[in-house]
Write an enzyme that holds these catalytic residues in place. Structure first.
Site, mmCIF file in Angstrom:
data_model
loop_
_atom_site.group_PDB
_atom_site.id
_atom_site.type_symbol
_atom_site.label_atom_id
_atom_site.label_comp_id
_atom_site.label_asym_id
_atom_site.label_seq_id
_atom_site.Cartn_x
_atom_site.Cartn_y
_atom_site.Cartn_z
ATOM 1 N N THR A 97 0.816 -1.212 0.000
ATOM 2 C CA THR A 97 0.000 0.000 0.000
ATOM 3 C C THR A 97 0.847 1.259 0.000
ATOM 4 O O THR A 97 0.606 2.182 -0.775
ATOM 5 C CB THR A 97 -0.930 -0.001 1.225
ATOM 6 O OG1 THR A 97 -1.824 -1.110 1.136
ATOM 7 C CG2 THR A 97 -1.741 1.284 1.295
ATOM 8 N N CYS A 98 1.828 1.337 0.859
ATOM 9 C CA CYS A 98 2.613 2.566 0.989
ATOM 10 C C CYS A 98 3.264 2.961 -0.325
ATOM 11 O O CYS A 98 3.155 4.089 -0.772
ATOM 12 C CB CYS A 98 3.672 2.398 2.071
ATOM 13 S SG CYS A 98 4.734 3.850 2.251
ATOM 14 N N CYS A 103 1.631 6.210 0.699
ATOM 15 C CA CYS A 103 2.600 7.256 1.022
ATOM 16 C C CYS A 103 3.303 7.847 -0.190
ATOM 17 O O CYS A 103 3.375 9.066 -0.355
ATOM 18 C CB CYS A 103 3.659 6.702 1.971
ATOM 19 S SG CYS A 103 3.071 5.569 3.220
ATOM 20 N N LYS A 106 0.957 9.521 -2.946
ATOM 21 C CA LYS A 106 0.356 10.675 -2.281
ATOM 22 C C LYS A 106 1.366 11.810 -2.147
ATOM 23 O O LYS A 106 1.048 12.973 -2.443
ATOM 24 C CB LYS A 106 -0.140 10.261 -0.899
ATOM 25 C CG LYS A 106 -0.585 11.412 -0.015
ATOM 26 C CD LYS A 106 -0.646 10.971 1.434
ATOM 27 C CE LYS A 106 0.743 10.728 1.996
ATOM 28 N NZ LYS A 106 0.718 10.248 3.386
ATOM 29 N N TYR A 154 11.452 -3.473 -5.567
ATOM 30 C CA TYR A 154 11.116 -4.426 -4.511
ATOM 31 C C TYR A 154 11.322 -5.862 -4.972
ATOM 32 O O TYR A 154 11.772 -6.719 -4.195
ATOM 33 C CB TYR A 154 9.679 -4.203 -4.034
ATOM 34 C CG TYR A 154 9.594 -3.223 -2.890
ATOM 35 C CD1 TYR A 154 9.337 -3.655 -1.601
ATOM 36 C CD2 TYR A 154 9.797 -1.860 -3.098
ATOM 37 C CE1 TYR A 154 9.261 -2.772 -0.537
ATOM 38 C CE2 TYR A 154 9.739 -0.969 -2.051
ATOM 39 C CZ TYR A 154 9.470 -1.419 -0.771
ATOM 40 O OH TYR A 154 9.422 -0.531 0.265
ATOM 41 N N GLY A 230 -12.774 12.787 8.399
ATOM 42 C CA GLY A 230 -12.028 13.855 9.046
ATOM 43 C C GLY A 230 -10.671 13.429 9.541
ATOM 44 O O GLY A 230 -10.064 14.120 10.360
ATOM 45 N N TYR A 232 -6.550 11.789 8.686
ATOM 46 C CA TYR A 232 -5.417 12.304 7.924
ATOM 47 C C TYR A 232 -5.520 12.003 6.437
ATOM 48 O O TYR A 232 -5.121 12.818 5.602
ATOM 49 C CB TYR A 232 -4.095 11.806 8.508
ATOM 50 C CG TYR A 232 -3.857 10.323 8.404
ATOM 51 C CD1 TYR A 232 -3.149 9.798 7.345
ATOM 52 C CD2 TYR A 232 -4.318 9.448 9.382
ATOM 53 C CE1 TYR A 232 -2.917 8.442 7.239
ATOM 54 C CE2 TYR A 232 -4.097 8.093 9.292
ATOM 55 C CZ TYR A 232 -3.395 7.594 8.218
ATOM 56 O OH TYR A 232 -3.184 6.246 8.118
ATOM 57 N N LEU A 235 -7.948 14.630 4.894
ATOM 58 C CA LEU A 235 -7.405 15.987 4.838
ATOM 59 C C LEU A 235 -6.203 16.087 3.920
ATOM 60 O O LEU A 235 -5.949 17.143 3.330
ATOM 61 C CB LEU A 235 -7.057 16.463 6.243
ATOM 62 C CG LEU A 235 -8.201 17.119 7.031
ATOM 63 C CD1 LEU A 235 -8.818 18.278 6.247
ATOM 64 C CD2 LEU A 235 -9.271 16.141 7.421
ATOM 65 N N GLU A 236 -5.452 15.011 3.771
ATOM 66 C CA GLU A 236 -4.338 15.048 2.817
ATOM 67 C C GLU A 236 -4.857 15.197 1.390
ATOM 68 O O GLU A 236 -4.374 16.054 0.624
ATOM 69 C CB GLU A 236 -3.493 13.781 2.959
ATOM 70 C CG GLU A 236 -2.627 13.788 4.204
ATOM 71 C CD GLU A 236 -1.853 12.506 4.400
ATOM 72 O OE1 GLU A 236 -0.821 12.542 5.109
ATOM 73 O OE2 GLU A 236 -2.243 11.453 3.865
ATOM 74 N N ARG A 253 -17.900 13.616 10.904
ATOM 75 C CA ARG A 253 -18.897 13.478 11.965
ATOM 76 C C ARG A 253 -18.538 14.219 13.243
ATOM 77 O O ARG A 253 -19.422 14.612 13.999
ATOM 78 C CB ARG A 253 -19.105 11.996 12.299
ATOM 79 C CG ARG A 253 -19.768 11.205 11.189
ATOM 80 C CD ARG A 253 -20.026 9.784 11.627
ATOM 81 N NE ARG A 253 -18.786 9.087 11.964
ATOM 82 C CZ ARG A 253 -18.738 7.864 12.484
ATOM 83 N NH1 ARG A 253 -19.851 7.207 12.752
ATOM 84 N NH2 ARG A 253 -17.575 7.289 12.751
ATOM 85 N N HIS A 498 19.447 30.475 12.239
ATOM 86 C CA HIS A 498 18.679 31.668 11.894
ATOM 87 C C HIS A 498 18.964 32.101 10.458
ATOM 88 O O HIS A 498 20.104 32.041 10.019
ATOM 89 C CB HIS A 498 19.053 32.815 12.852
ATOM 90 C CG HIS A 498 18.262 34.055 12.639
ATOM 91 N ND1 HIS A 498 16.947 34.170 13.022
ATOM 92 C CD2 HIS A 498 18.604 35.234 12.060
ATOM 93 C CE1 HIS A 498 16.498 35.365 12.710
ATOM 94 N NE2 HIS A 498 17.499 36.031 12.120
ATOM 95 N N GLU A 503 14.077 27.172 14.490
ATOM 96 C CA GLU A 503 14.732 27.748 15.657
ATOM 97 C C GLU A 503 13.726 28.117 16.750
ATOM 98 O O GLU A 503 14.087 28.255 17.919
ATOM 99 C CB GLU A 503 15.546 28.982 15.266
ATOM 100 C CG GLU A 503 14.718 30.158 14.783
ATOM 101 C CD GLU A 503 15.573 31.368 14.433
ATOM 102 O OE1 GLU A 503 16.491 31.699 15.215
ATOM 103 O OE2 GLU A 503 15.324 31.984 13.381
#
Length: 535
Positions: A97-98, A103, A106, A154, A230, A232, A235-236, A253, A498, A503
């Protein structure tokens, strides 16, 4: 002794003397290899084709098989379905899947969508070119080429480690037998690493919706979509398609998105998602999906304490309402393997062993901590424990860092504020919200947020959370610090780089608030906010 040489000396620690196997299970030292491709491995209580047979060639299954074969010289086999970008009972592919449906594709789509914001921001920095046009087909073709390449990588990794690959659907027959499309193989140990699959709620018209596999492979960029969920994943994809220019509507929900994350982070990103242009519908439960004569979809949803929502003219409806372990029709229950009744997850002990001593399970199929790097860790620990004879090799699920590649992205490690209060009682909270330096010139209204959760009595940093650009890259370093038990005083001695956003984590001197209450449960070694996340 298995193929490739004898077991390492530490294998003497394994077996019945260490209490790792019951009396009827042969140990590493009882096994000898018989030469010849596909030959059997002879054990003290019988003969087996393999020391290890793994069902599932995703990240965890491949890592466990490769490591066991190359490091400990055992004879290993793995089975996986033929390659495909949309999974089914007959299609899968090495990489899992990943790599093929999660992953990696996506993140490639996240990169693609981020160019739109970069083009807009560039104007204030003196660039005169208008926003370039998007050729969706070219992008998808290049993405798919990369996935095909990774699938091949793989396969080569397995071949290079001398792991036999069997294409087809694997099914457990009994404690020592796996069947792959009618072919049977015996194994001293069976490892189940088949991951999970998306779930779709049984509402009217659900057959018109798509899942995450499909939204990664659309033929054309949609003009308008609705996303149900709702968590991850929802929302991704909302951020990805919003950045590409699609009109995106998200329904869930709960009162807030991303249940299981830190509450302050949830509030912050909920506001930022609206700033980015997402249309959000909290506490909304879809009741039906209707497909019109023109092929467009309409979603009807009930809203708690509000008017019903009707979204018309949708090109797609994505169901991102969670995933469940992929244990259906795998033969586990017939073989006596215990499953969690509600989820179908495989029950395992801390060493990833099921109640059937020769059958093990790692990754999302166990529903412990559903992250690819965790599956890799579990696979390595399994191999060290079973074939390396290490009685202490168990996966460590504490203080695992994670990220949500939404827009803005989120990264976190350790405890949420609520969990820290529950465990430690007295907690100091340091937080900061600001516009990243680039946005002060570009005019981009988006902000970033950083948060430290500190156990007041010990001064230990037990949680780090961030929402904003590059947060995942920043959090990887802080994950090391949290894992090693860094204190707030030690962070205060670090000189920041900086000018960077990072930082800010080492320059927050005064707590935003101090929480003092009685400790409610014993303090552990650090927790993980990701374990309770749901879609």
């Amino acid at each position: 002794m298995g193929r490739g040489g004898p077991c390492v000396p530490r294998a003497q620690e394994c077996g019945r003397s260490a209490g790792l196997y019951p009396a009827h299970v042969p140990t590493c030292l009882q096994v000898r290899a018989v030469s010849g491709n596909g030959a059997s491995v002879s054990g003290g209580d019988g003969e087996y084709d393999y020391d290890l047979f793994t069902i599932g060639a995703g990240s965890g299954g491949v890592r466990a098989s490769r490591f066991a074969a190359s490091t400990y010289g055992i004879k290993a086999g793995v089975c996986e379905l033929p390659f495909g970008r949309v999974a089914s009972d007959t299609v899968g592919g090495a990489g899992g899947t990943c790599v093929l449906r999660g992953c990696v594709p996506k993140k490639l789509m996240v990169f693609g969508g981020e160019f739109a914001e970069a083009f807009r921001d560039s104007v204030a920095f003196g660039w005169d070119a208008e926003r370039p046009g998007l050729t969706w087909q070219r992008f998808m073709e290049n993405k798919n080429k990369e996935l095909e390449r990774l699938n091949g990588v793989y396969m080569k990794l397995l071949e290079g480690s001398k792991v036999d690959f069997h294409e087809g659907r694997g099914r457990v027959v009994d404690a020592h037998t796996v069947e792959v499309d009618g072919r049977r193989f015996t194994a001293r140990n069976i490892l189940v690493a088949v991951g999970g699959r998306p779930t779709v709620p049984p509402i009217e018209g659900a057959e018109h919706a798509i899942i995450s596999d499909q939204i990664l492979n659309l033929d054309a960029l949609p003009g308008k979509i609705a996303i149900v969920g709702g968590g991850y994943i929802a929302l991704e994809f909302a951020g990805i398609y919003n950045n590409f220019g699609t009109e995106v509507h998200v329904l869930w929900r709960q009162a807030k998105p991303l249940r299981g994350f830190d509450e302050e982070i949830r509030d912050f990103v909920n506001e930022q998602y609206r700033v980015r242009g997402l249309n959000l519908y909290p506490q909304a439960s879809p009741t039906r999906i209707v497909k019109g004569p023109d092929g467009k979809l309409t979603v009807h949803a009930d809203v708690k304490d509000g008017e019903p929502v009707v979204l018309e003219g949708l090109d797609h409806v994505l169901m991102a309402t969670g995933r469940k372990p992929n244990t259906h029709n795998l033969g586990l229950e017939e073989a006596g393997v215990e499953l969690v009744e509600k989820t179908g997850a495989i029950k395992v002990d801390r060493f990833s062993r099921t109640n059937v001593p020769s059958i093990w399970a790692i990754g999302d199929v166990t529903n412990r901590l559903n992250l690819t790097p965790v599956a890799l860790m579990e696979g390595m620990a399994f191999a060290r424990h079973v074939f390396g004879g290490d009685p202490n090799a168990a996966p460590d699920h504490q203080a695992v860092a994670s990220a949500v590649f939404s827009s803005p992205p989120i990264a976190t490690v350790g405890l949420t504020e609520a969990l820290a209060v529950e465990q430690y009682g007295s907690v100091d909270i340091y937080s900061s919200s600001f516009r990243p330096m680039k946005n002060t010139i570009s005019g981009n209204p988006a902000k970033a947020m950083m948060k430290l959760v500190v156990a007041a009595d010990s001064d230990k940093v037990v949680g780090v959370h961030m929402a904003g650009p590059e947060c995942a890259e920043i959090m990887q370093g802080f994950a090391v610090a949290v894992k090693m038990g860094v204190t707030k005083a030690q962070l205060d001695t670090v000189v920041g780089i900086h000018p960077t956003s990072a930082e800010e984590f080492v320059t927050m001197r005064e707590p935003a608030r101090r929480i003092r209450s009685e400790k409610k449960q014993p303090v552990g070694t650090g927790g993980n906010a990701y374990g309770t996340h749901t879609a």
